[in-house]
Design a protein around this motif. Sequence first.
Motif, PDB file in Angstrom:
ATOM      1  N   TYR A   1       0.821  -1.221   0.000  1.00 39.52           N
ATOM      2  CA  TYR A   1       0.000   0.000   0.000  1.00 39.52           C
ATOM      3  C   TYR A   1       0.856   1.272   0.000  1.00 39.52           C
ATOM      4  O   TYR A   1       0.459   2.283  -0.566  1.00 39.52           O
ATOM      5  CB  TYR A   1      -0.973  -0.016   1.177  1.00 39.52           C
ATOM      6  CG  TYR A   1      -2.202  -0.833   0.889  1.00 39.52           C
ATOM      7  CD1 TYR A   1      -3.071  -0.473  -0.137  1.00 39.52           C
ATOM      8  CD2 TYR A   1      -2.500  -1.983   1.615  1.00 39.52           C
ATOM      9  CE1 TYR A   1      -4.203  -1.222  -0.417  1.00 39.52           C
ATOM     10  CE2 TYR A   1      -3.631  -2.736   1.338  1.00 39.52           C
ATOM     11  CZ  TYR A   1      -4.486  -2.338   0.321  1.00 39.52           C
ATOM     12  OH  TYR A   1      -5.607  -3.080   0.038  1.00 39.52           O
TER      13      TYR A   1
ATOM     14  N   GLU B   1      -4.953   5.802   5.060  1.00 39.15           N
ATOM     15  CA  GLU B   1      -5.742   5.026   4.083  1.00 39.15           C
ATOM     16  C   GLU B   1      -5.323   5.414   2.658  1.00 39.15           C
ATOM     17  O   GLU B   1      -5.504   6.558   2.218  1.00 39.15           O
ATOM     18  CB  GLU B   1      -7.255   5.185   4.260  1.00 39.15           C
ATOM     19  CG  GLU B   1      -7.810   4.444   5.466  1.00 39.15           C
ATOM     20  CD  GLU B   1      -7.782   2.917   5.294  1.00 39.15           C
ATOM     21  OE1 GLU B   1      -8.078   2.407   4.189  1.00 39.15           O
ATOM     22  OE2 GLU B   1      -7.457   2.221   6.264  1.00 39.15           O
TER      23      GLU B   1
ATOM     24  N   LYS C   1      -6.367   4.920  -0.425  1.00 38.32           N
ATOM     25  CA  LYS C   1      -7.274   5.539  -1.418  1.00 38.32           C
ATOM     26  C   LYS C   1      -7.563   6.995  -1.051  1.00 38.32           C
ATOM     27  O   LYS C   1      -7.604   7.873  -1.923  1.00 38.32           O
ATOM     28  CB  LYS C   1      -8.571   4.725  -1.521  1.00 38.32           C
ATOM     29  CG  LYS C   1      -9.659   5.368  -2.353  1.00 38.32           C
ATOM     30  CD  LYS C   1      -9.209   5.654  -3.783  1.00 38.32           C
ATOM     31  CE  LYS C   1     -10.316   6.210  -4.661  1.00 38.32           C
ATOM     32  NZ  LYS C   1     -10.955   7.433  -4.173  1.00 38.32           N
TER      33      LYS C   1
ATOM     34  N   ASN D   1      -9.052  -3.840  -2.827  1.00 41.08           N
ATOM     35  CA  ASN D   1      -8.892  -3.595  -1.386  1.00 41.08           C
ATOM     36  C   ASN D   1      -9.719  -4.534  -0.517  1.00 41.08           C
ATOM     37  O   ASN D   1      -9.327  -4.849   0.610  1.00 41.08           O
ATOM     38  CB  ASN D   1      -9.263  -2.148  -1.048  1.00 41.08           C
ATOM     39  CG  ASN D   1      -8.193  -1.169  -1.521  1.00 41.08           C
ATOM     40  OD1 ASN D   1      -7.093  -1.584  -1.860  1.00 41.08           O
ATOM     41  ND2 ASN D   1      -8.526   0.094  -1.555  1.00 41.08           N
TER      42      ASN D   1
ATOM     43  N   ASP E   1      -6.445  -8.033  -1.989  1.00 42.95           N
ATOM     44  CA  ASP E   1      -5.406  -7.883  -0.946  1.00 42.95           C
ATOM     45  C   ASP E   1      -5.675  -8.761   0.284  1.00 42.95           C
ATOM     46  O   ASP E   1      -4.749  -9.420   0.776  1.00 42.95           O
ATOM     47  CB  ASP E   1      -5.261  -6.406  -0.539  1.00 42.95           C
ATOM     48  CG  ASP E   1      -4.340  -6.233   0.650  1.00 42.95           C
ATOM     49  OD1 ASP E   1      -3.107  -6.151   0.454  1.00 42.95           O
ATOM     50  OD2 ASP E   1      -4.842  -6.219   1.791  1.00 42.95           O
TER      51      ASP E   1
ATOM     52  N   PHE F   1      -2.938   0.132  -7.341  1.00 46.74           N
ATOM     53  CA  PHE F   1      -3.364  -0.712  -6.219  1.00 46.74           C
ATOM     54  C   PHE F   1      -3.090  -2.191  -6.498  1.00 46.74           C
ATOM     55  O   PHE F   1      -2.668  -2.931  -5.606  1.00 46.74           O
ATOM     56  CB  PHE F   1      -4.864  -0.495  -5.917  1.00 46.74           C
ATOM     57  CG  PHE F   1      -5.123   0.769  -5.147  1.00 46.74           C
ATOM     58  CD1 PHE F   1      -5.131   2.010  -5.795  1.00 46.74           C
ATOM     59  CD2 PHE F   1      -5.312   0.745  -3.777  1.00 46.74           C
ATOM     60  CE1 PHE F   1      -5.337   3.191  -5.080  1.00 46.74           C
ATOM     61  CE2 PHE F   1      -5.517   1.912  -3.055  1.00 46.74           C
ATOM     62  CZ  PHE F   1      -5.534   3.136  -3.707  1.00 46.74           C
TER      63      PHE F   1
END
Length: 209
Positions: free
Chosen positions: A14, A62, A64, A98, A102, A162
């Motif tokens: 990430y 976070e 995003k 996400n 992941d 991502f």
Amino acid sequence: MPGLEILGAPQSNYVWTVRIAAAEKGVSYTLTALRPQCDEIKAVNPLGKIPAIRHGDVVVCESKAICSYMDRVFSGPALIPGDPVKAAHIEQWISIVNTSVDPVLMRQYLIAYIFPGTPDGAPDRARIDAALPKLPRIFDILDKTIGDGHIADKDFTLADAFLFPILYYMRLGPESAEMVAKSKSLSRYIDFMLERPSVQATMPPPNAR
Ligand SMILES: N[C@@H](CCC(=O)N[C@@H](CS)C(=O)NCC(=O)O)C(=O)O
């Protein structure tokens, strides 16, 4: 404009995502390599997870949320385009990565090899064996969706920032490496992404335990 600081160990998929996004946007930053759950990270994320950013008085965690913040605050190519349908498809794939990719490929499977938490540091076979049956479905979805393009579009989008780090790390696990090798589209995708300047500029060092 104050400088941007990205907090988090560069090996984290990430943290890598956020660094790729910054590079795509042309945003310069300093990287402060901090491990999850250290006091400095817990002060900026109640869950103790990396990455986080500091930008003047602004603190965001976070990945995003960080990418959206960078997109709104800095000039440079849009990470999320204005077109609502294109934007929705990018958001859709970021969300799938996400919430479904992941958690299985990284948290349940690969982490049991690289951070097993076993007394002798050996891979945690029970966790690996529990995760393995879930891998083929995810690999199949990614293989079919990517085809000869990218995950949310024919060309690179933020969703690739991502997905790519996770797929890159799949070459480290013996079973997942075999699944990648068997998929022409995933092998091509990883090799193609490895040539992208934003990826080359942000390659993480080898995993340190
Ligand atoms: N939803 C978070 C996930 C971040 C995440 O899972 N980071 C991992 C490293 S790749 C972490 O900090 N794990 C340590 C922990 O959960 O304690 C994001 O998008 O930033």
